[in-house]
Scaffold this motif. Structure first.
Motif, PDB file in Angstrom:
ATOM      1  N   VAL A 250       0.894  -1.215  -0.114  1.00 41.47           N
ATOM      2  CA  VAL A 250       0.038  -0.130   0.053  1.00 41.47           C
ATOM      3  C   VAL A 250       0.827   1.287   0.080  1.00 41.47           C
ATOM      4  O   VAL A 250       1.812   1.315   0.830  1.00 41.47           O
ATOM      5  N   LEU A 251       0.516   2.125  -1.012  1.00 39.13           N
ATOM      6  CA  LEU A 251       1.169   3.347  -0.945  1.00 39.13           C
ATOM      7  C   LEU A 251       0.430   4.625  -0.806  1.00 39.13           C
ATOM      8  O   LEU A 251      -0.681   4.429  -1.264  1.00 39.13           O
ATOM      9  N   THR A 252       0.727   5.572   0.166  1.00 40.05           N
ATOM     10  CA  THR A 252      -0.007   6.816   0.219  1.00 40.05           C
ATOM     11  C   THR A 252       0.853   7.903   0.020  1.00 40.05           C
ATOM     12  O   THR A 252       2.089   7.745  -0.518  1.00 40.05           O
ATOM     13  N   ASP A 253       0.147   9.201  -0.055  1.00 40.07           N
ATOM     14  CA  ASP A 253       1.127  10.383  -0.467  1.00 40.07           C
ATOM     15  C   ASP A 253       1.675  10.313  -1.854  1.00 40.07           C
ATOM     16  O   ASP A 253       2.678  10.864  -1.989  1.00 40.07           O
ATOM     17  N   VAL A 254       0.964   9.738  -2.694  1.00 40.11           N
ATOM     18  CA  VAL A 254       1.486   9.421  -3.915  1.00 40.11           C
ATOM     19  C   VAL A 254       1.678  10.655  -5.099  1.00 40.11           C
ATOM     20  O   VAL A 254       0.576  11.230  -5.218  1.00 40.11           O
ATOM     21  N   PRO A 255       2.787  11.001  -5.548  1.00 37.94           N
ATOM     22  CA  PRO A 255       2.755  12.416  -6.273  1.00 37.94           C
ATOM     23  C   PRO A 255       2.161  12.244  -7.518  1.00 37.94           C
ATOM     24  O   PRO A 255       2.316  11.172  -8.290  1.00 37.94           O
TER      25      PRO A 255
END
Length: 453
Positions: free
Chosen positions: A344-349
């Motif tokens: 899981v990835l967040t703060d994805v540019p």
């Protein structure tokens, strides 16, 4: 061609590729078979499809284990895939006659006018490895029912599946040449499409592969249907059932090892429920059992090939370098086999690989949005347009939001799936044309107007 078990790296079997001479002979068989196959009653073809469904059911464990050994999905999911193939055979065995019945039109007194649906001939299918049985039967069941004959160029890492599918139709009683598998490299595909004995082509796969097939077919004025992947949004609105959305979302992202064109990939979550959803979503993902795909308890198996996992990890690493945050997962597992953990990835540019590219593996990106309008904008902020999922307790609101999303299908309070009863396909870079249902069976036919005075 070598079949390699991605859970161990061991070679399963080596298969001899077909030569250009073999292909020529196969095309001759297809041409000869078509003359007889098209002349058969549609009821005969329906009965043979029903028989193919029975063959699938009788041998489903054997076929499921072949799928799992060659591309790595958990065997329970392979069993479900084979059962779904049987269902699509059942569907067209039951409904093909109605789908292909002639359509009358208004005409002057004393005349009759109708549209007849006639087959085109040999159809080439270039199919991927991720659902090595379902993708093929999704093409074969309707097109064979319509009176066409099939040629399969399957992915090179699932040759055993390709030959097993050919055997299904043979055991069902289909005449020789009605369905054939070509074990050929990709560089021979253009020659097959260009051959006058092939009348149309369909492909499920990458954008570059689709463009290549479409270009060659276009040069020779042959129709194509393309399904080219997706980056499906999973929209969670502020009135959604968060626990249910998180549970379904974790499965929608990681089913089939995340290697699915219609997997939920971008989770677009309203700020009012973002924290609760993220916590529940990560808990669900961390609970998934990763391991031996032959173990009935396994939920996520290995990735299909080493090069695919390397590419996936590069997308994650580049996204993290750009500013994304890894919440869970994010590194290949230190074990035998090609295993990548649910991630899981967040703060994805904006513009990084995880944001702008299709991630074909168990990697989810989660975005926080302020309101419904921003959710729709983010859902549509992609070159793809295959599927989407919207979560809300208000069904009317769900339908309204679904109408604003650019995709071939939108499911409200359900994960995206293909079903024999409804059309399947995408827009934008996800391709064109439709498979399944009545629309799918009429993609590769001649809609002939017959006017009788």
């Amino acid at each position: 061609m070598e079949a390699i078990d991605p859970s161990t790296g061991a070679r399963i079997e080596t298969y001899e590729e077909h030569t250009e001479s073999d292909v020529t002979e196969a095309l001759d068989r297809a041409t000869e078979a078509f003359d007889d196959w098209r002349a058969r009653s549609i009821r005969d073809r329906e009965q043979l499809l029903a028989a193919a469904g029975e063959v699938l059911r009788e041998n489903k464990r054997e076929y499921a284990e072949t799928i799992t050994r060659e591309m790595g999905k958990p065997v329970t999911q392979s069993l479900s895939e084979v059962e779904k193939c049987a269902r699509v055979c059942d569907h067209y065995a039951e409904h093909a006659s109605a789908y292909l019945d002639s359509d009358p039109h208004p005409s002057p007194p004393g005349s009759t006018v109708r549209t007849e649906y006639e087959p085109l001939g040999a159809v080439l299918a270039v199919m991927p490895w991720n659902f090595p049985f379902w993708q093929v039967f999704r093409f074969a069941a309707p097109y064979l029912a319509a009176g066409n004959v099939g040629l399969l160029k399957h992915a090179s890492n699932v040759p055993g599946c390709a030959l097993a599918i050919e055997d299904v139709f043979r055991e069902a009683g289909c005449p020789e040449g009605v369905f054939q598998s070509l074990l050929i490299p990709s560089d021979l595909v253009d020659d097959v499409i260009a051959d006058d004995r092939v009348r149309a082509a369909t492909l499920t796969g990458s954008g570059p592969a689709g463009r290549s097939v479409a270009a060659t077919a276009g040069d020779h004025l042959k129709k194509t249907v393309l399904e080219l992947g997706g980056s499906d949004p999973f929209v969670v609105l502020d009135d959604a059932d968060v626990e249910t959305a998180a549970e379904t979302g974790a499965w929608a992202r990681n089913l089939n090892g995340g290697q699915s064109c219609i997997a939920a990939k971008r989770f677009v979550v309203h700020t009012d429920v973002y924290d609760d959803f993220l916590d529940a979503f990560v808990d669900e993902i961390d609970s998934l059992a990763v391991g031996d795909p032959m173990d009935e308890e396994t939920e996520v198996g290995p990735q299909a090939r080493e090069d695919l996992m390397v590419e996936l990890h590069e997308q994650v690493a580049e996204s993290v370098d750009a500013g994304a945050t890894i919440v869970t997962g994010g590194e290949p597992l230190d074990r035998e086999g090609i295993f990548y953990p649910p991630t899981v990835l967040t703060d994805v540019p904006e513009g990084c690989p995880a944001d702008s590219e299709e991630t074909f593996g168990p990697v989810a990106t989660v975005y926080e949005v302020a309101d419904e309008d921003e959710a729709v904008d983010k859902a549509n902020d992609t070159n793809f347009g295959l599927g989407a999922s919207v979560w809300t307790e208000d069904r009317d609101r769900g339908e309204r939001v679904a109408g604003r999303i650019d995709a071939g299908c939108v499911y409200v309070n359900q994960l995206v799936k293909s079903d024999p009863r409804v059309p399947f396909g995408g827009v934008k870079d996800s391709g064109y044309g439709r498979e399944l249902s009545e629309v799918g069976i009429t993609e590769f036919v001649n809609r002939k107007t017959v006017w009788v005075e």
